[in-house]
Design an enzyme around this catalytic site. Structure first.
Site, PDB file in Angstrom:
ATOM      1  CG  ASP A 138      -2.172   0.918   1.089  1.00  0.00           C
ATOM      2  OD1 ASP A 138      -2.047   1.833  -0.301  1.00  0.00           O
ATOM      3  OD2 ASP A 138      -2.699   0.723   1.965  1.00  0.00           O
TER       4      ASP A 138
HETATM    5  C1  BGC Z   1      -5.080   3.472   0.010  1.00  0.00           C
HETATM    6  C2  BGC Z   1      -4.897   2.324  -1.164  1.00  0.00           C
HETATM    7  C3  BGC Z   1      -5.169   3.013  -2.289  1.00  0.00           C
HETATM    8  C4  BGC Z   1      -3.704   3.980  -2.402  1.00  0.00           C
HETATM    9  C5  BGC Z   1      -3.250   4.731  -3.102  1.00  0.00           C
HETATM   10  C6  BGC Z   1      -3.492   4.445   0.045  1.00  0.00           C
HETATM   11  O1  BGC Z   1      -4.039   5.398   0.781  1.00  0.00           O
HETATM   12  O2  BGC Z   1      -4.800   2.647   1.272  1.00  0.00           O
HETATM   13  O3  BGC Z   1      -5.969   1.658  -0.885  1.00  0.00           O
HETATM   14  O4  BGC Z   1      -4.807   2.334  -3.263  1.00  0.00           O
HETATM   15  O5  BGC Z   1      -3.370   4.765  -0.935  1.00  0.00           O
HETATM   16  O6  BGC Z   1      -4.378   6.159  -3.567  1.00  0.00           O
END
Ligand code: BGC
Length: 807
Positions: A319
């Protein structure tokens, strides 16, 4: 006096200079570490020539005038990767292990798709393209507006994950996935960062709207259908967040303390089904730790279970800025570190040079990333159109949304008969919420409100109710302005609710046929929801419902409540008041139309709850172990983004439910808990009304070659054509182990059944699905003996019971 003034000016000047220096250093650090550190390697203007061999055309990616194996699309992906890997220098390999930073997300620099959350890096020397990674679970999250470009790049806001799970319709979700995937393909996106498949452990997790259910079977089946739909377009899906990521509070450091049994039976189970039924191109590891280790650094999770046990073949990515130790992440099997920073790049290089990260470990992850790139449409120079069929996708949105809305109560109110003039109440009725905030958000062209949709279908909006809203909007102009998505994520609160004096409601009642009140809720990543004014109705909302019901009922008129929410809210204290309640969820950009399709009778509701609506929040098994009232600030968010997850605090400084969360309830999540403890609920898991009624009969059960075969006959005995969700639970009444009273094993949604018509449904449940996780032996085990097979229309409406003997 003069001296005082002079020294004050001096102090202020020094502070100002210091401030400017700090701001410039922060900007410089951010820019060189997170934004622009990869620019030379993201250059995609390499000139790819074609070569023709025996009349067939190939792309000569490295320009050597030869057809190399990796360029030959007739070869298997494995062969192409094997040929390509040794051509990369170690520097290029290490570079591939992380993304190119945040410039694409911010929409600056040489960007293929502004607003996309991240990319992989390209290798121009070998003609290897960048892949574009974009959120999310309810549709693409890219910028709708681009610099020096008049064209608008809107995306479809599809219904939220929770609504899609409420359809219980695997084919329909597959169709939504196909539409989402085609939009990604048309916009040049290679990987969708979704679906979100974490379990609804507690109703207040801020991201539950992105996730499907409190049940792992429903989660896994719906997730696999979505992924198969997305990937049928030749773009990838990334189910997330692996694993046990069930709260937003302190999400970058929180340690989920979970038993192996709950992990296997609840939190891993949905992912397991997804891997086995859809083999996704990618999986996103979560921010949190599980039992003390960041999931992105956990070899037992990412290699032993995911790959060795389940046979997962795709890549794992972090993530955004997740985890703490890049080299441990690669070693654990987390192949790609997103969005990538200069620090991570340096750390990996150093780890390689110090011998801490071996070439073999690097090669393994690089091969997987190369496999992904080779699989992508970019590798066949697919010419994306930037012209998705938004009209077609709007129709799918409207249809799927109405199928996932759940009718909780209906006392001879719906579908509308002889209704013309509607007193539309609640500020959300005029300002519908399409979806949640954060990475689950979409920049859609429009959202159809309930007001728009009612007018479009020929209903009248009561003039006075409309004027009341307009006046309220004027008085709160700023609150109704569309928020910048970043601010909306940190503060998803809605405009204030309208005050309706009884006198005014009496006027509405005199001049209209019915009242519709919409209750709205919103949430998103970084914070969890609160009990007060969120799970519970606010005072103003309770008063509005109570007074409206009293006044309308006194004139023999009815009241419908529409819940435009992303998750569970309290209903037990007020659900006896209105005549009908419809959970519309956050249903995407066509929300209002989908609601009107139901209330006007064009669509017979067939959605069922994918989670329990409890009487009290404290009734939940997880209630004692869930954070309450901690809101993330902009500083928290930015710090976590720049520095990633921080070092662990000393034990004595750690706070329960913030630094760590004990999953004390074990496997007793959702209905498993409420059934075991025999607690009354407001609406049970699997519940939802229809305009018609169904009869269940002719249950037949047999076990053959380790498969339990169940057949059941469903007859529409009401007066409306409709669909039904048939839920198969199993129970082991004389079990020797502590296990849930019943567990969902399979489900099907019927096609539209005509009045008086019957259909037969078949279910095949592998006997192994009755196993439980034996912690002592670390294995799935099955108890011999008699199992009840419960066929239900909800977890608490069991229509037929049969038995099967498992030897
Ligand atoms: C989120 C993810 C997301 C990523 C990219 C993170 O803050 O937890 O689910 O895909 O950002 O935007």
């Amino acid at each position: 006096m003069n001296r005082v003034l002079k020294s004050s000016i001096k102090v202020i000047s020094i502070i100002l200079v210091l401030f400017i220096i700090t701001a410039l250093s922060a900007y410089f650090y951010f820019s060189s570490n997170v934004l622009t550190f990869e620019t030379t390697y993201s250059d995609e203007n390499f000139d790819l020539q074609e070569i023709t061999i025996k009349g067939r055309k190939y792309i000569d990616r490295n320009g050597n005038n030869k057809l190399d194996l990796y360029e030959d699309h007739r070869q298997t992906i494995g062969t192409r990767v094997e040929d390509l890997l040794p051509r990369l220098t170690i520097e290029e390999k290490i570079r591939l292990l992380k993304g190119s930073g945040m410039s694409s997300a911010i929409g600056i620099g040489d960007n293929l798709v502004p607003g996309a959350a991240g990319t992989t890096v390209g290798i121009p020397r070998l003609g290897i393209p960048r892949l574009i990674l974009s959120d999310g679970p309810a549709g693409l999250r890219i910028h709708s507006v681009r610099e020096n470009d008049d064209k608008k790049y809107y995306c479809t806001a599809f219904p939220i994950g929770t609504l899609l799970a409420s359809t219980w319709n695997k084919e329909l979700v597959n169709e939504v996935g196909r539409a989402m995937g085609s939009e990604a393909l048309d916009y040049g996106v290679d990987l969708i960062l979704g679906p979100g498949v974490n379990i609804h452990r507690h109703p207040l997790c801020g991201r539950n709207f992105e996730y499907y259910s409190e049940d792992p079977i429903l989660t896994g089946e719906i997730g696999a259908s979505m992924i198969n739909g997305i990937e049928s377009n030749g773009v990838g899906a990334t189910p997330k967040h692996f694993v046990a990521n069930n709260q937003e509070t302190s999400r970058n450091i929180n340690n989920s303390i979970v038993s192996d049994r709950a992990m296997r039976e609840i939190y891993l189970k949905g992912f397991e089904i997804i891997v086995k039924k859809s083999q996704p191109w990618a999986i996103m590891s979560s921010y949190n730790k599980v039992n003390g280790v960041y999931t992105s650094e956990s070899k037992p999770l990412l290699t032993d279970i995911l790959r060795d046990e389940w046979g997962y073949e795709g890549i794992v990515m972090t993530d955004w800025f997740g985890g703490n130790n890049p080299s441990e992440q690669i070693k654990a099997g987390n192949d790609l570190l997103e969005p990538g920073t200069k620090n991570i790049w340096d750390d990996l290089t150093k780890a390689y040079e110090d011998g801490d990260l071996s070439l073999k470990e690097i090669d393994l992850s690089v091969s997987r990333i190369l496999g992904l790139i080779i699989k992508s449409k970019k590798m066949s120079n697919y010419d994306f159109t930037n012209e998705p069929d938004l009209d077609k996708n709007a129709l799918i949105t409207r249809r799927s949304a109405s199928e996932g809305m759940v009718l909780l109560k209906n006392e001879a109110t719906l579908p509308f008969k002889d209704i013309k003039n509607i007193a539309l109440m609640g500020s959300t009725s005029f300002n519908f919420i399409a979806g949640g905030t954060g990475s689950g958000d979409v920049e859609e062209a429009y959202t159809v409100s309930l007001e728009d949709a009612l007018l479009e279908s020929g209903y009248e909006i009561n003039k006075l109710s409309k004027e009341t809203f307009e006046l309220h909007r004027k008085e709160n102009e700023e609150a109704f302005e569309k928020k910048n998505p970043l601010f909306a994520m940190l503060d998803p609160s809605l405009p204030p609710e309208i005050d309706y004096p009884i006198k005014l409601i009496k006027e509405f009642a005199k001049t209209s046929d019915i009242a519709i009140i919409t209750i709205g809720r919103n949430s998103g990543e970084t914070s969890d929801r609160l009990e007060k004014d969120d799970f519970l109705l606010s005072k103003k909302e309770s008063q509005m419902i109570k007074n409206t019901c009293e006044v309308f009922h006194s004139l023999g008129k009815k009241v419908l409540i529409v819940l435009n929410v992303g998750g569970v809210i309290e209903t037990a204290s007020w659900n006896d008041l209105p005549d009908a309640i419809l959970v519309a969820w956050q249903a995407g950009q066509e929300s209002g139309n989908s609601v009107v399709d139901i209330i006007s009778g064009v669509v017979n509701p067939s959605g069922k709850l994918p989670m329990t609506f409890p009487v009290n929040l404290s009734d939940h098994g997880s209630a004692k172990n869930f954070p309450s009232g901690v809101k993330a600030t902009m500083t928290d968010f930015l710090m976590a983004s720049i520095t990633g997850s921080s070092e662990e605090k000393p034990k004595e400084d750690q706070t329960k439910n913030i630094d760590y969360t004990i999953y004390e309830e074990g496997v007793y999540v959702g209905y498993r808990h409420f059934d075991k403890k025999e607690i009354d609920v407001s609406y049970p898991f699997g519940y939802g009304l229809s305009y018609t009624e169904f009869d269940y009969s002719d249950l037949k059960i047999k076990e053959e070659e380790n498969v339990i075969k169940v057949t059941v006959k469903i007859t529409n005995i009401g007066s409306f054509p409709g669909k039904e969700v048939i839920q198969i639970y199993t129970s082991k009444p004389d079990s020797n182990i502590d296990r849930p009273i019943k567990e969902l094993r399979s489900f099907e949604k019927t096609s539209n059944i005509e009045v008086g018509e019957s259909i037969n449904l078949n279910f095949n449940i592998p006997t192994s699905e009755l196993s439980y996780w034996n912690v002592e032996n670390s294995s799935w085990e099955i108890e011999k003996g008699v199992y009840d097979i419960l066929v239900g229309s909800s977890s608490r409406d069991i229509e037929l019971i049969g038995q099967v003997y498992i030897n």
